[in-house]
Design a protein around this motif. Structure first.
Motif, short mmCIF file in Angstrom:
data_model
loop_
_atom_site.label_atom_id
_atom_site.label_comp_id
_atom_site.label_asym_id
_atom_site.label_seq_id
_atom_site.Cartn_x
_atom_site.Cartn_y
_atom_site.Cartn_z
N ARG A 149 105.82 -98.56 28.09
CA ARG A 149 107.03 -97.74 28.42
C ARG A 149 106.97 -96.83 29.25
O ARG A 149 106.53 -95.75 29.33
CB ARG A 149 105.68 -97.50 27.21
N ARG A 150 107.54 -97.55 30.31
CA ARG A 150 107.57 -96.25 31.44
C ARG A 150 108.89 -95.10 31.47
O ARG A 150 110.02 -95.47 30.34
CB ARG A 150 107.80 -97.26 32.79
N PRO A 151 108.73 -93.84 31.96
CA PRO A 151 109.51 -93.18 32.31
C PRO A 151 110.54 -93.79 32.73
O PRO A 151 110.63 -94.61 33.28
CB PRO A 151 109.12 -92.38 32.79
N VAL A 152 111.71 -93.58 32.16
CA VAL A 152 113.54 -94.00 32.94
C VAL A 152 113.67 -93.37 33.54
O VAL A 152 114.48 -92.25 32.96
CB VAL A 152 113.91 -94.50 31.19
N MET A 153 114.40 -92.77 34.69
CA MET A 153 115.26 -92.39 35.42
C MET A 153 116.90 -93.15 35.55
O MET A 153 116.78 -94.06 36.10
CB MET A 153 114.82 -91.98 36.28
N PRO A 176 112.70 -95.47 25.95
CA PRO A 176 113.05 -94.65 24.89
C PRO A 176 113.22 -93.44 24.87
O PRO A 176 114.31 -93.04 24.18
CB PRO A 176 113.66 -96.01 23.91
N ALA A 177 112.08 -93.32 24.89
CA ALA A 177 111.70 -91.94 24.29
C ALA A 177 111.33 -90.73 25.35
O ALA A 177 111.39 -89.71 25.41
CB ALA A 177 110.80 -91.46 23.38
N ARG A 178 111.76 -91.20 26.49
CA ARG A 178 111.30 -90.60 27.71
C ARG A 178 112.41 -91.19 28.79
O ARG A 178 112.14 -91.70 29.64
CB ARG A 178 110.04 -90.66 28.57
N VAL A 179 113.86 -90.82 28.49
CA VAL A 179 115.23 -91.01 29.52
C VAL A 179 115.10 -89.86 30.51
O VAL A 179 115.80 -88.77 29.44
CB VAL A 179 116.06 -91.08 28.63
N MET A 180 115.30 -89.79 31.71
CA MET A 180 115.50 -88.55 32.12
C MET A 180 116.77 -88.64 32.61
O MET A 180 117.06 -90.09 33.39
CB MET A 180 114.91 -88.10 33.23
N VAL A 181 117.98 -87.78 32.75
CA VAL A 181 119.14 -87.83 33.22
C VAL A 181 118.95 -87.06 34.89
O VAL A 181 119.22 -86.27 34.95
CB VAL A 181 120.47 -87.86 32.70
N ARG A 234 108.10 -87.94 34.16
CA ARG A 234 107.35 -88.85 33.19
C ARG A 234 106.62 -87.40 32.20
O ARG A 234 106.00 -88.33 31.45
CB ARG A 234 106.06 -88.94 33.78
N THR A 235 106.91 -86.47 32.51
CA THR A 235 105.89 -85.18 31.39
C THR A 235 107.02 -84.35 31.28
O THR A 235 105.84 -83.15 30.26
CB THR A 235 104.19 -84.53 32.86
N GLY A 236 107.68 -84.26 31.76
CA GLY A 236 108.31 -82.69 31.63
C GLY A 236 108.17 -81.61 32.48
O GLY A 236 108.66 -80.36 32.00
#
Length: 522
Positions: free
Chosen positions: A114-118, A200-205, A469-471
């Motif tokens: 569950r890694r952050p997604v960029m 999918p709960a940590r998606v950054m565009v 990762r953290t916002g």
């Protein structure tokens, strides 16, 4: 031939025979991932699992100007070793086709981490580009941050943004097709990225230039709500979209270039794609420069308000955001004209008038810059004033509106100077791309790969990873990065030694705040 080269040749061969399913197992160095449409097989690049050319949408050719649809599921395993086609476009982008809804994934592991997604959206002013530039290769970013990186192709220019609603009612969504492609790609991420080791709960565009503008537009697009949770724009902003009447005028100019009458607009669905690309070179009926502009339209369907007018979009108020620009943006746009480096004081006003893109006395601007920066040459004033008036204004407006909304926004200015051409291009538009991707040695990078470039890349890439990762983009190698607030306007200055500054270039900002800003394309 090395193993990496061998794999890429095999990937190219697979692409040459099209999207054919293949059976059999190739071993651990050819990982297989499951998507909602079927299985795909990638390859290893230095321990990172790479999947290129993963289909997220069906061929748009038969559905030209219509909303995208998911792909038809396939049986067996599809090879994902080669980038998919880019949207038809002018210029030198290779491998173009209307069948262009493909994305690329770099991941450290196909596991449950569950890694952050960029997710990166490429630039090119809604008109050109793709997600397959060497500068966007996500392997180093994935390794550095233990994140999943995604790049996306989608419909561009007339194929993605021609507004036909007033002429062909059944194509009422044509002015938003390119944005709807991006929304479909984000839905693919939501539904599939866990199988690639992502969260999918940590998606950054994040996106540069036109890519950032696409993000700003998505922040005000109801259908995109909930599909991403952080955002970062790099020299890319969209304060206002094209109004429907201006967009209609552009469609009429496009038809005229194709020698079609308005009542023949439906024929656009079947004309050869190269003809549509060629016709876009016709003069824009609204802007006093360039070919026909195609970009997001206030169509009252997908987009029911301007992205950042009259305020920051409420639907994205809780999304943490980075807003950045480069110190010398227009040295990229204007740096190919040698006379811009040799202009004298007598000729400077004539250079400024068409390039500031705001209605202000050039003599006033020149006098103010000579007062502020007595050591500047006429050329220095040209690049500084056009950057402050044309490329920086939208970023300031978005940051101010986020601050007034009480929404988190961290603002940066890139001061690191490119060593290219003896340093005369400064920190030009696009220079932050290889720094954020940690790709200073990649083909096409103009940062150089020296110690200062690598330090700047480490600082910037880690900040973007931290946001994903953290916002919050803060990390140990940076001074404390405070959110942008009025009246201080806290800004991170990225250079070999990053530093914080309050209201950098504040007098330049105040000079151009005296006159209205009009988003190019509006």
């Amino acid at each position: 031939m090395g193993e990496t080269s061998r794999r890429r040749v095999l990937g190219g061969a697979a692409a040459g025979v099209g999207w054919m399913a293949a059976g059999g197992a190739w071993g651990a160095d050819h990982p297989v991932a499951q998507t909602t449409a079927g299985r795909v097989r990638g390859y290893l690049d230095g321990g990172v699992r790479v999947f290129r050319g993963v289909r997220y949408g069906a061929d748009t050719g038969p559905r030209r100007f219509q909303p995208p649809v998911p792909p038809t599921p396939w049986r067996g395993i599809v090879e994902a070793h080669a980038y998919g086609p880019a949207s038809p476009q002018p210029g030198r982008e290779p491998n173009q086709a209307e069948d262009c809804l493909f994305l690329n994934v770099w991941t450290p592991g196909l596991d449950a981490a569950r890694r952050p997604v960029m997710v990166y959206f490429h630039g090119g002013a809604y008109s050109t580009g793709s997600g397959s530039s060497p500068l966007y290769d996500g392997a180093r970013l994935a390794r550095r941050g233990d994140v999943v990186v995604v790049t996306v192709n989608h419909r561009l220019n007339a194929f993605g943004y021609a507004y036909l609603a007033r002429l062909v009612p059944e194509l009422a969504d044509s002015g938003a097709a390119g944005q709807l492609d991006l929304i479909l790609a984000l839905r693919w991420v939501r539904d599939n990225i866990a199988g690639f080791g992502g969260d999918p709960a940590r998606v950054m565009v994040f996106g540069q230039s036109g890519g950032g503008a696409k993000i700003a537009t998505l922040m005000a697009t109801p259908a995109a709500a909930g599909l991403f949770h952080r955002a970062a724009t790099m020299s890319g902003q969209q304060v206002t979209a094209s109004g429907p009447l201006n967009a209609h005028q552009r469609t009429l100019a496009f038809l005229d270039a194709l020698k079609l009458k308005p009542e023949q607009a439906a024929e656009l669905r079947t004309l050869p794609a190269p003809r549509l690309v060629e016709a876009q070179a016709a003069r824009d009926p609204i802007l006093p420069f360039g070919g026909i502009y195609f970009g997001p339209v206030l169509d009252e369907r997908s987009l029911t308000r301007h992205p950042f007018y009259p305020d920051a979009p409420p639907q994205s108020a809780k999304i943490p955001m980075i807003i950045g620009n480069t110190h010398d943006e227009t040295r990229a746009f204007l740096g190919n004209d040698e006379t811009n480096f040799t202009v004298g004081w007598d000729g400077l006003a004539a250079k400024l008038i068409p390039n500031m893109r705001v209605d202000i006395s050039p003599e006033l601007v020149i006098a103010e810059y000579r007062r502020l920066y007595p050591h500047y040459s006429p050329s220095d004033v040209l690049f500084a004033a056009t950057t402050a008036s044309r490329s920086w204004r939208g970023a300031i407006i978005e940051a101010e509106l986020r601050a007034l909304q009480g929404s988190p926004a961290w603002v940066y200015q890139l001061d690191f100077r490119s060593p290219a051409e003896g340093g005369r291009l400064g920190a030009f538009h696009t220079l932050d791309i290889p720094l954020v991707f940690d790709n200073t040695a990649a083909e096409g990078s103009r940062t150089g790969d020296g110690p200062e470039a690598r330090r700047t890349a480490a600082a910037m890439s880690e900040a973007f990873i931290a946001l994903a990762r953290t916002g919050d983009p803060n990390h140990p190698a940076l001074p404390r990065w405070e959110p942008y607030a009025l009246p201080r306007r806290q800004t991170m200055i990225f250079d070999a030694e990053p530093r914080m500054a309050d209201d950098p270039r504040g007098e330049e900002r105040a000079l151009f705040a005296r006159v209205p800003y009009v988003q190019p394309g509006t």
